[in-house]
Design a protein around this motif. Structure first.
Motif, PDB file in Angstrom:
ATOM      1  N   ASN A 110      67.490  49.977  64.487  1.00 45.76           N
ATOM      2  CA  ASN A 110      66.150  50.999  64.783  1.00 45.76           C
ATOM      3  C   ASN A 110      64.764  50.349  64.235  1.00 45.76           C
ATOM      4  N   PHE A 111      64.198  49.142  64.717  1.00 44.66           N
ATOM      5  CA  PHE A 111      63.006  48.698  64.653  1.00 44.66           C
ATOM      6  C   PHE A 111      62.411  48.708  65.807  1.00 44.66           C
ATOM      7  N   LEU A 112      62.824  48.257  66.700  1.00 47.03           N
ATOM      8  CA  LEU A 112      62.203  48.012  68.227  1.00 47.03           C
ATOM      9  C   LEU A 112      62.180  49.184  69.098  1.00 47.03           C
ATOM     10  N   TYR A 113      60.920  49.533  69.561  1.00 42.51           N
ATOM     11  CA  TYR A 113      60.651  50.658  70.733  1.00 42.51           C
ATOM     12  C   TYR A 113      60.221  50.213  72.217  1.00 42.51           C
ATOM     13  N   ALA A 114      59.394  49.018  72.035  1.00 37.74           N
ATOM     14  CA  ALA A 114      58.950  48.575  72.960  1.00 37.74           C
ATOM     15  C   ALA A 114      58.504  47.172  72.881  1.00 37.74           C
ATOM     16  N   VAL A 115      58.402  46.574  74.309  1.00 42.38           N
ATOM     17  CA  VAL A 115      58.214  45.250  74.378  1.00 42.38           C
ATOM     18  C   VAL A 115      57.166  45.039  75.479  1.00 42.38           C
ATOM     19  N   VAL A 116      56.101  44.401  75.158  1.00 45.68           N
ATOM     20  CA  VAL A 116      55.002  44.018  76.102  1.00 45.68           C
ATOM     21  C   VAL A 116      54.714  42.483  76.649  1.00 45.68           C
ATOM     22  N   SER A 117      55.062  42.350  77.819  1.00 45.88           N
ATOM     23  CA  SER A 117      55.262  40.969  78.253  1.00 45.88           C
ATOM     24  C   SER A 117      53.727  40.612  78.701  1.00 45.88           C
ATOM     25  N   LEU A 118      53.210  39.625  78.095  1.00 45.36           N
ATOM     26  CA  LEU A 118      51.954  39.106  78.499  1.00 45.36           C
ATOM     27  C   LEU A 118      51.855  37.690  79.312  1.00 45.36           C
ATOM     28  N   GLY A 146      48.043  27.913  76.096  1.00 51.30           N
ATOM     29  CA  GLY A 146      48.746  28.330  77.348  1.00 51.30           C
ATOM     30  C   GLY A 146      49.870  28.970  77.463  1.00 51.30           C
ATOM     31  N   VAL A 147      50.486  29.138  76.151  1.00 56.40           N
ATOM     32  CA  VAL A 147      51.815  29.594  75.838  1.00 56.40           C
ATOM     33  C   VAL A 147      52.158  30.878  76.385  1.00 56.40           C
ATOM     34  N   LYS A 148      53.328  31.290  76.843  1.00 51.09           N
ATOM     35  CA  LYS A 148      53.728  32.782  77.380  1.00 51.09           C
ATOM     36  C   LYS A 148      54.264  33.351  76.260  1.00 51.09           C
ATOM     37  N   THR A 149      53.647  34.684  76.244  1.00 49.49           N
ATOM     38  CA  THR A 149      54.055  35.483  74.634  1.00 49.49           C
ATOM     39  C   THR A 149      54.436  36.920  75.148  1.00 49.49           C
ATOM     40  N   SER A 150      54.953  37.608  74.219  1.00 49.20           N
ATOM     41  CA  SER A 150      55.273  38.786  74.416  1.00 49.20           C
ATOM     42  C   SER A 150      54.760  39.540  73.116  1.00 49.20           C
ATOM     43  N   VAL A 151      54.368  40.967  73.090  1.00 46.57           N
ATOM     44  CA  VAL A 151      54.379  41.562  71.831  1.00 46.57           C
ATOM     45  C   VAL A 151      55.447  42.505  71.611  1.00 46.57           C
ATOM     46  N   LEU A 152      56.093  42.374  70.410  1.00 44.18           N
ATOM     47  CA  LEU A 152      57.011  43.295  69.885  1.00 44.18           C
ATOM     48  C   LEU A 152      56.447  44.669  69.210  1.00 44.18           C
TER      49      LEU A 152
END
Length: 591
Positions: free
Chosen positions: A94-102, A112-118
């Motif tokens: 029960n840590f993660l509630y959303a992932v935002v892909s950038l 230029g690396v592909k990232t996401s926000v946890l």
């Protein structure tokens, strides 16, 4: 009263018992050679820095804590044990509630690396059985090195979706996405994410791919309109020249067949093959490897076959035009829909793609669409011929004086001969041969050095705006461009700086001359005529170039710049008609 401590987060136990209400971080993605050597308190046993940092953050959030972490894409989908264990811990505890892909390029020019926000919140995560996925494609700026402003920006809508989602969780209300929001967000049950055991956090993998809003034509499964066949695994028969053999590397980024990279098999091997034989009009799809999902079109009567890394999609007669099938499969819409079907450790396209749906207009309408697309493509191909074949030419008058560069130049110098420690961000740009293009300085893969290193390098090679930058070493030796950067930067010795005397030599004339076939030959040949890939400064100074009068140099430069305006116009024509093709295919999809 800020409390600031500097210590080795991954290797030092002194502050391990600290915990925090909130952690916001973009941790280092770089892992030292041989991996990190962490202490033994981590829950996840790993040597990758990005895994350990995310583990560290979860270990140090208090029961009400929350976190926002920028991570490289490996965290999201890598199949290695440590990555899977990390994702399982995020969800099951029960840590993660959303992932935002950038999008890749959002941190340009630094990376230029592909990232996401946890996004983590230990209170909110306990109140939901879902994970919200948000996909950012635009943030108000283009994704090139200059990050110029554009009209498209998904961030305001994404922020509102996240705020509404959090509020729903806090109030215990059911959360639903509006139709407009579903274009960039989807809510996925945790049960669905954990079902496969890999806890993959790629949002597109769970997106419903067979529903196209406002579609005009009926949707049919690929299996209904084409036959899908994998290439042969039969080994042997490779020769230097024979029957064409096509794999992933023979299909280019712009969906063309690359005959310059073609491989071959013997006629006997070809005749023994039981599958993978190509027919004119076949659509090809790379099924695994670096270019997975790339689509090509075989429009030739030559004997040819594909290897096991390529699918053949053969249109069924009178059901779908093969060129329409090709354009539908290479469209962004289909490529997005394809992502959930790329599976396994090496990321191969599954045979389940037979279930993917595509729009199917009546055959007469298809023929009209294909005719229109063909007319657009002919314009693109013609414009590309101009762009690809244009080179500046200077007609040399035998009466022009031949002079040594050293006699007509104010300075000829090169950068540092000792490579400094470079990094993805810093105080001063660090330019090497890979950044020098005929069209200018490419800042997409630029590095940086600190101020101390820069001062040392710049004192040796004080390059200024307007100087000629010339690659004198390596595989790309012979290319020249004008420095168009206002600020100081550091330069590696593979690049020479040439500055003409203003009353004798125009730098722009010198660049056009060097980039011409004759100029390149002169610059890259020793006195005996043997081509080399390394030039010393002394050799460059002794190179003789034809030197017309200054006024004539200006006329030559003006003419070439006029020609280049026409080349640039053809580039815009290519871009325009590629857009027309996209618009037409989007229209078929119903977008």
């Amino acid at each position: 009263d800020p409390k600031i401590y500097e210590y080795d987060t991954l290797g030092n136990l002194d502050r391990w018992d600290d915990d925090f209400d909130c952690i916001l971080t973009n941790p280092p993605f770089m892992t030292p050679k041989g991996g990190v050597k962490p202490h033994k308190r981590f829950s996840i046993q790993a040597k990758r820095s990005e895994v350990l940092f995310v583990d560290y953050i979860m270990e140090h959030l208090n029961p009400n804590g929350k976190a926002g972490i920028i991570v490289p894409e490996g965290i999201i989908f890598q199949a290695a044990t440590a990555y899977k264990a990390l994702r399982k811990m995020m969800i099951d505890q029960n840590f993660l509630y959303a992932v935002v892909s950038l999008p890749a390029g959002i941190f340009n020019p630094y990376s230029g690396v592909k990232t996401s926000v946890l996004l983590m919140d230990r209170v909110l995560a306990k109140k939901t059985k879902d994970i919200l996925f948000v996909k950012i494609e635009n943030d108000g700026f283009d994704l090139g090195a200059q990050r110029r402003p554009i009209d498209k920006n998904d961030l305001p809508q994404a922020t509102e979706i996240l705020k509404r989602y959090k509020l729903s969780l806090q109030l215990g209300n059911k959360f639903e996405l509006y139709d407009e929001e579903r274009k960039i967000a989807n809510l996925v049950p945790i049960e669905k994410i954990s079902k496969s055991g890999d806890y993959n956090l790629t949002g597109d993998r769970f997106r419903k791919t067979n529903t196209i809003i406002n579609h005009k034509w009926s949707q049919v499964e690929l299996d209904d309109v084409c036959e899908l066949e994998s290439g042969s695994r039969q080994k042997g028969g490779a020769v230097d020249y024979g029957v064409y053999s096509i794999g992933g590397e023979q299909i280019s980024e712009d969906n063309k067949i690359r005959f310059d990279k073609m491989k071959y098999i013997t006629e006997n091997h070809y005749n023994e093959m039981k599958k993978g034989i190509l027919c004119k009009g076949d659509v090809l799809m790379v099924k695994d490897g670096a270019t997975t999902g790339k689509v090509g079109f075989w429009d030739f009567d030559y004997k040819a076959a594909v290897n096991e890394h390529v699918f053949i999609l053969r249109a069924k007669n009178n059901l779908i035009e093969s060129k329409l099938l090709f354009n539908l499969l290479r469209s962004n819409i289909f490529q997005d829909n394809l992502q959930p079907f790329i599976k396994g450790i090496i990321g191969g396209v599954s045979l389940e793609i037979k279930q993917l749906k595509i729009p199917l207009p009546p055959i007469e309408v298809q023929q009209e669409i294909v005719a229109q697309l063909d007319s657009y493509q002919k314009i693109i191909d013609g414009a590309k011929q101009v762009v690809d074949n244009y080179k500046p030419e200077i007609k040399i008058d035998p009466d022009w004086e031949m002079v040594e560069l050293g006699e007509v130049c104010e300075r000829i110098m090169d950068g540092t001969h000792f490579s400094p420690v470079s990094k993805e961000s810093g105080d001063f740009l660090y330019i090497t041969a890979k950044n020098i293009k005929v069209s200018g300085i490419d800042l997409n893969k630029v590095a940086y050095v600190d101020e101390e290193s820069h001062k040392s390098i710049y004192s040796r090679c004080p390059v200024v705006k307007g100087d000629v930058l010339f690659i004198k070493d390596g595989a790309t030796a012979g290319i020249a461009t004008i420095n168009n950067i206002d600020d100081e930067f550091s330069l590696l010795s593979s690049v020479a700086v040439i500055r003409g005397k203003t009353d004798l030599l125009l730098n722009s004339y010198l660049v056009y001359f060097i980039n011409s076939d004759f100029g390149k030959k002169i610059m890259l040949n020793e006195v005996g005529g043997v081509a080399i890939t390394r030039l010393t400064l002394e050799k460059i100074k002794r190179v003789k170039i034809p030197l017309p009068p200054l006024e004539l140099q200006k006329q030559i430069v003006a003419r070439i710049e006029e020609e280049q305006q026409l080349v640039d116009a053809n580039k815009k024509l290519i871009e325009l008609y590629q857009g027309k093709i996209k618009e037409k295919i989007d229209e078929v999809w119903g977008e």
